[in-house]
Scaffold this motif. Sequence first.
Motif, mmCIF file in Angstrom:
data_model
loop_
_atom_site.group_PDB
_atom_site.id
_atom_site.type_symbol
_atom_site.label_atom_id
_atom_site.label_comp_id
_atom_site.label_asym_id
_atom_site.label_seq_id
_atom_site.Cartn_x
_atom_site.Cartn_y
_atom_site.Cartn_z
ATOM 1 N N ILE A 26 0.838 -1.199 0.000
ATOM 2 C CA ILE A 26 0.000 0.000 0.000
ATOM 3 C C ILE A 26 0.877 1.255 0.000
ATOM 4 O O ILE A 26 0.617 2.200 -0.748
ATOM 5 C CB ILE A 26 -0.986 -0.012 1.201
ATOM 6 C CG1 ILE A 26 -2.078 -1.076 0.961
ATOM 7 C CG2 ILE A 26 -1.600 1.368 1.436
ATOM 8 C CD1 ILE A 26 -2.890 -1.436 2.208
ATOM 9 N N SER A 27 1.934 1.254 0.803
ATOM 10 C CA SER A 27 2.807 2.438 0.838
ATOM 11 C C SER A 27 3.521 2.624 -0.500
ATOM 12 O O SER A 27 3.622 3.745 -1.006
ATOM 13 C CB SER A 27 3.807 2.366 1.996
ATOM 14 O OG SER A 27 4.841 1.454 1.728
ATOM 15 N N ARG A 28 3.976 1.542 -1.094
ATOM 16 C CA ARG A 28 4.667 1.630 -2.385
ATOM 17 C C ARG A 28 3.725 2.102 -3.499
ATOM 18 O O ARG A 28 4.069 2.975 -4.283
ATOM 19 C CB ARG A 28 5.263 0.270 -2.777
ATOM 20 C CG ARG A 28 6.560 -0.046 -2.087
ATOM 21 C CD ARG A 28 7.613 0.902 -2.579
ATOM 22 N NE ARG A 28 8.915 0.555 -2.086
ATOM 23 C CZ ARG A 28 9.731 1.412 -1.492
ATOM 24 N NH1 ARG A 28 9.369 2.656 -1.303
ATOM 25 N NH2 ARG A 28 10.922 1.045 -1.109
ATOM 26 N N TYR A 29 2.539 1.486 -3.589
ATOM 27 C CA TYR A 29 1.615 1.849 -4.671
ATOM 28 C C TYR A 29 1.076 3.266 -4.496
ATOM 29 O O TYR A 29 0.856 3.968 -5.476
ATOM 30 C CB TYR A 29 0.474 0.829 -4.798
ATOM 31 C CG TYR A 29 0.928 -0.435 -5.494
ATOM 32 C CD1 TYR A 29 1.250 -0.416 -6.853
ATOM 33 C CD2 TYR A 29 1.068 -1.623 -4.801
ATOM 34 C CE1 TYR A 29 1.684 -1.564 -7.497
ATOM 35 C CE2 TYR A 29 1.501 -2.780 -5.444
ATOM 36 C CZ TYR A 29 1.809 -2.741 -6.786
ATOM 37 O OH TYR A 29 2.254 -3.868 -7.424
ATOM 38 N N GLY A 30 0.872 3.682 -3.258
ATOM 39 C CA GLY A 30 0.427 5.059 -3.009
ATOM 40 C C GLY A 30 1.470 6.057 -3.494
ATOM 41 O O GLY A 30 1.146 7.050 -4.166
ATOM 42 N N ALA A 53 -5.687 1.017 -9.432
ATOM 43 C CA ALA A 53 -6.460 -0.232 -9.398
ATOM 44 C C ALA A 53 -5.804 -1.221 -8.432
ATOM 45 O O ALA A 53 -6.478 -1.861 -7.617
ATOM 46 C CB ALA A 53 -6.560 -0.835 -10.803
ATOM 47 N N THR A 54 -4.485 -1.314 -8.483
ATOM 48 C CA THR A 54 -3.762 -2.213 -7.584
ATOM 49 C C THR A 54 -3.835 -1.699 -6.152
ATOM 50 O O THR A 54 -4.054 -2.490 -5.220
ATOM 51 C CB THR A 54 -2.301 -2.375 -8.045
ATOM 52 O OG1 THR A 54 -2.309 -2.986 -9.343
ATOM 53 C CG2 THR A 54 -1.511 -3.249 -7.088
ATOM 54 N N LEU A 55 -3.681 -0.403 -5.967
ATOM 55 C CA LEU A 55 -3.763 0.185 -4.630
ATOM 56 C C LEU A 55 -5.112 -0.143 -3.982
ATOM 57 O O LEU A 55 -5.171 -0.519 -2.809
ATOM 58 C CB LEU A 55 -3.550 1.705 -4.715
ATOM 59 C CG LEU A 55 -3.548 2.483 -3.411
ATOM 60 C CD1 LEU A 55 -2.449 2.003 -2.470
ATOM 61 C CD2 LEU A 55 -3.383 3.981 -3.698
#
Length: 166
Positions: A114-118, A138-140
């Motif tokens: 979540i931190s990476r995708y954000g 979409a992945t987040l």
Amino acid sequence: MAKEKTLDDLFYDTLKDIYYAERQILKALPKMARGAQSAELKAAFEKHKEQTQGQIERLQKVFEIIGKRAQGKTCEAIEGILAEGEEVMEEFKGTAALDAGLISAAQAVEHYEISRYGTLKTWAQTLGHKEAVKLLDATLQEEGQTDEDLTRLAVATSNKRAAKAA
């Protein structure tokens, strides 16, 4: 003198990091599913394995969008988080606390993702990669939903089962 590093470089570097991480997670999920005691948790891990395959495909599209080859870069953070999960499986195998421990380990993975995708989504917006923003978002959303599903499972069953065995 070394070339000045840019947000583009950081975006690409972080993309390689999460690409590596997702591929390691894809390998770990079947082990976690086999280790899980409850049918619900096994199903949750199997569902997330399918999602992870789709997330890897989305990342490959993001690499295409920025004109780079899809490749991973060793992610020490995910290696450590997955190693902790393995440790929980070994140390709590056959106990009522195993599923609670597996959920905790899986949520550590989700929170990293979540931190990476954000971050990647925000950088993609800044860099004007509109299509990448949609893919990363979409992945987040999926990662956030998986985290919520795991919390629900922990609260509804696994944590109570582990506490009763005390």
